[in-house]
Design a protein around this motif. Structure first.
Motif, PDB file in Angstrom:
ATOM      1  N   UNK A 220     102.170  44.041  35.914  1.00  9.25           N
ATOM      2  CA  UNK A 220     103.568  44.282  35.541  1.00  9.25           C
ATOM      3  C   UNK A 220     103.855  45.779  35.370  1.00  9.25           C
ATOM      4  N   UNK A 221     102.909  46.461  34.743  1.00 14.08           N
ATOM      5  CA  UNK A 221     103.088  47.898  34.498  1.00 14.08           C
ATOM      6  C   UNK A 221     103.083  48.693  35.802  1.00 14.08           C
ATOM      7  N   UNK A 222     102.165  48.337  36.716  1.00 13.70           N
ATOM      8  CA  UNK A 222     102.113  49.061  37.990  1.00 13.70           C
ATOM      9  C   UNK A 222     103.399  48.838  38.782  1.00 13.70           C
ATOM     10  N   UNK A 223     103.892  47.595  38.772  1.00  6.90           N
ATOM     11  CA  UNK A 223     105.128  47.312  39.506  1.00  6.90           C
ATOM     12  C   UNK A 223     106.279  48.141  38.940  1.00  6.90           C
ATOM     13  N   UNK A 224     106.418  48.175  37.609  1.00  2.00           N
ATOM     14  CA  UNK A 224     107.574  48.917  37.081  1.00  2.00           C
ATOM     15  C   UNK A 224     107.381  50.418  37.232  1.00  2.00           C
ATOM     16  N   UNK A 225     106.138  50.869  37.158  1.00  2.00           N
ATOM     17  CA  UNK A 225     105.862  52.291  37.409  1.00  2.00           C
ATOM     18  C   UNK A 225     106.290  52.666  38.827  1.00  2.00           C
ATOM     19  N   UNK A 226     105.860  51.860  39.792  1.00  6.66           N
ATOM     20  CA  UNK A 226     106.193  52.133  41.194  1.00  6.66           C
ATOM     21  C   UNK A 226     107.704  52.142  41.393  1.00  6.66           C
ATOM     22  N   UNK A 248     106.746  38.010  42.959  1.00  8.85           N
ATOM     23  CA  UNK A 248     108.123  38.117  43.432  1.00  8.85           C
ATOM     24  C   UNK A 248     109.052  38.332  42.245  1.00  8.85           C
ATOM     25  N   UNK A 249     108.777  37.586  41.186  1.00 15.69           N
ATOM     26  CA  UNK A 249     109.623  37.693  39.997  1.00 15.69           C
ATOM     27  C   UNK A 249     109.503  39.059  39.332  1.00 15.69           C
ATOM     28  N   UNK A 250     108.284  39.635  39.388  1.00 15.86           N
ATOM     29  CA  UNK A 250     108.086  40.961  38.802  1.00 15.86           C
ATOM     30  C   UNK A 250     108.781  42.061  39.610  1.00 15.86           C
ATOM     31  N   UNK A 251     109.098  41.755  40.863  1.00 14.68           N
ATOM     32  CA  UNK A 251     109.782  42.749  41.688  1.00 14.68           C
ATOM     33  C   UNK A 251     108.881  43.474  42.671  1.00 14.68           C
ATOM     34  N   UNK A 252     107.744  42.852  42.975  1.00 15.17           N
ATOM     35  CA  UNK A 252     106.836  43.385  43.976  1.00 15.17           C
ATOM     36  C   UNK A 252     107.541  43.381  45.338  1.00 15.17           C
ATOM     37  N   UNK A 253     107.456  44.487  46.079  1.00 10.82           N
ATOM     38  CA  UNK A 253     108.185  44.539  47.356  1.00 10.82           C
ATOM     39  C   UNK A 253     107.347  44.045  48.532  1.00 10.82           C
ATOM     40  N   UNK A 254     106.022  44.049  48.385  1.00 12.25           N
ATOM     41  CA  UNK A 254     105.158  43.615  49.481  1.00 12.25           C
ATOM     42  C   UNK A 254     103.993  42.798  48.970  1.00 12.25           C
ATOM     43  N   UNK A 255     103.474  41.933  49.831  1.00 10.22           N
ATOM     44  CA  UNK A 255     102.365  41.055  49.462  1.00 10.22           C
ATOM     45  C   UNK A 255     101.383  40.959  50.617  1.00 10.22           C
ATOM     46  N   UNK A 256     100.107  40.881  50.244  1.00  7.96           N
ATOM     47  CA  UNK A 256      99.061  40.795  51.263  1.00  7.96           C
ATOM     48  C   UNK A 256      97.952  39.932  50.685  1.00  7.96           C
ATOM     49  N   UNK A 257      97.416  39.031  51.484  1.00  3.78           N
ATOM     50  CA  UNK A 257      96.329  38.197  50.982  1.00  3.78           C
ATOM     51  C   UNK A 257      96.142  36.973  51.845  1.00  3.78           C
ATOM     52  N   UNK A 258      95.090  36.228  51.561  1.00  5.74           N
ATOM     53  CA  UNK A 258      94.736  35.079  52.390  1.00  5.74           C
ATOM     54  C   UNK A 258      95.858  34.042  52.442  1.00  5.74           C
ATOM     55  N   UNK A 259      96.721  33.992  51.400  1.00  5.10           N
ATOM     56  CA  UNK A 259      97.844  33.055  51.414  1.00  5.10           C
ATOM     57  C   UNK A 259      98.717  33.263  52.652  1.00  5.10           C
ATOM     58  N   UNK A 260      98.856  34.506  53.070  1.00  8.28           N
ATOM     59  CA  UNK A 260      99.731  34.825  54.202  1.00  8.28           C
ATOM     60  C   UNK A 260      98.954  34.999  55.497  1.00  8.28           C
ATOM     61  N   UNK A 261      97.659  35.158  55.394  1.00  8.58           N
ATOM     62  CA  UNK A 261      96.843  35.289  56.594  1.00  8.58           C
ATOM     63  C   UNK A 261      95.640  36.172  56.347  1.00  8.58           C
ATOM     64  N   UNK A 262      94.511  35.790  56.956  1.00  4.75           N
ATOM     65  CA  UNK A 262      93.303  36.613  56.870  1.00  4.75           C
ATOM     66  C   UNK A 262      93.342  37.666  57.973  1.00  4.75           C
ATOM     67  N   UNK A 263      92.560  38.719  57.813  1.00  2.00           N
ATOM     68  CA  UNK A 263      92.472  39.693  58.905  1.00  2.00           C
ATOM     69  C   UNK A 263      91.964  38.988  60.160  1.00  2.00           C
TER      70      UNK A 263
END
Ligand code: C2E
Ligand code: CA
Ligand code: CA
Ligand code: CA
Length: 279
Positions: A220-226, A248-263
């Protein structure tokens, strides 16, 4: 092997000498990896808060003729020690820029960006900026689609020279992302000095954010700092839809991880939106 009894234990516990021999062999192979065309880039999706694809991160793999696919944990450190990381890094940058140039012809892919990891040693090369300019020119890639991922370890020496170099490169239109944010020697004072575009929240915080209050508070702190600094913020290592919803609720603008796809190799990338919903 089990039937042979407890003496076989020795087989699974190689002597220090064997380990050293193995490492020397690997390093010798590594020296030829580039000319033998054994390096590969895999691409992992980076999505917006709504799940639509905004770009990819390029991640290096080594296709070893005998061992098969070797992952960065097993060779990037070795490449640094052997002084190969600069060449490997230039190869990755070139390959990613060629990919951007190829994507530019197709409306389905023309808007995508590629993030490329740059090692400290590579970034500190006196001719690094010149090399990037040459690669952009040679490949015809649009610099606005390119992001360079730096790590906090780079910030420890000669901050002014680093900032000057970043500022010069930014004139081409490319962006900078600070990778693994929160795991290194973060000092808030340099954050406002550096010409950054993005922070990436390290996977370790995202992994625990819904289990341990501390990790959640850090995210939460990193998101609001950014956001306070006007930077994009990408969460790494998103594996569950619960994490996605919370970020998403915290206001993150981007997401990356296995949920969306592996390399994966470029041929396996899918272009649809809301990729997580189809997994
Ligand atoms: P990184 O830059 O932090 O890259 C993210 C790593 O997290 C990747 O590991 C990726 O496969 C992994 N990852 C992504 N999503 C998930 C997830 O949901 N769950 C889990 N458990 N893992 C996830 P990978 O590809 O093994 O790369 C490891 C590191 O190697 C990278 O960490 C980066 O520091 C380094 N690296 C990779 N490619 C390059 C390169 O071209 N140049 C340099 N200098 N370093 C590279
Ligand atoms: Ca990275
Ligand atoms: Ca990272
Ligand atoms: Ca990491």
């Amino acid at each position: 092997a089990k039937a042979a009894g407890r003496n076989t234990y020795r087989f699974f516990c190689p002597s220090m000498q064997e380990v050293l021999d193995q490492m020397a062999m690997l390093e010798n192979d590594l020296r030829h990896a580039l000319v033998r065309h054994e390096l590969r880039l895999h691409y992992q999706p980076i999505v917006r808060a709504d799940g639509s694809l905004s770009g990819v991160e390029a991640l290096m793999r080594w296709q070893h003729p005998q061992r098969g696919m070797v992952y960065p944990a097993e060779f990037i450190g070795q490449a640094e020690k052997a002084g190969l990381i600069v060449e490997f890094g230039q190869w990755a940058l070139t390959t990613a820029c060629e990919q951007l140039a190829a994507w530019a012809h197709d409306p389905q892919t023309a808007h995508l960006s590629i993030s490329v990891n740059v090692s400290a040693r590579q970034f500190r090369q006196p001719d690094f900026a010149q090399c990037v300019l040459e690669i952009l020119e040679r490949t015809g890639a649009d610099a606005h689609r390119l992001k360079l991922e730096l790590t906090e370890s780079m910030l420890l020496t000669d901050l002014d020279a680093l900032i000057a170099r970043m500022a010069m490169l930014k004139e081409t239109g490319l962006g900078f992302s600070l990778d693994d944010f929160g795991t290194g020697y973060s000092s808030l004072s340099y954050l406002k000095k550096l010409p950054l575009d993005q922070l990436k929240i390290d996977r370790s915080f995202v992994q625990d954010m819904l289990q341990t209050p501390h990790a959640g508070a850090i995210v939460q702190t990193i998101v609001s700092l950014a956001r306070g600094l006007g930077l994009d913020v990408v969460a790494e290592g998103v594996e569950t839809s619960e994490q996605w919803a919370a970020l998403r609720q915290l206001g993150c603008t981007g997401l990356q991880g296995y949920l969306f796809g592996k390399p994966a190799p470029v041929e396996q990338l899918r272009w649809g939106s809301l990729m997580g919903a189809h997994n």
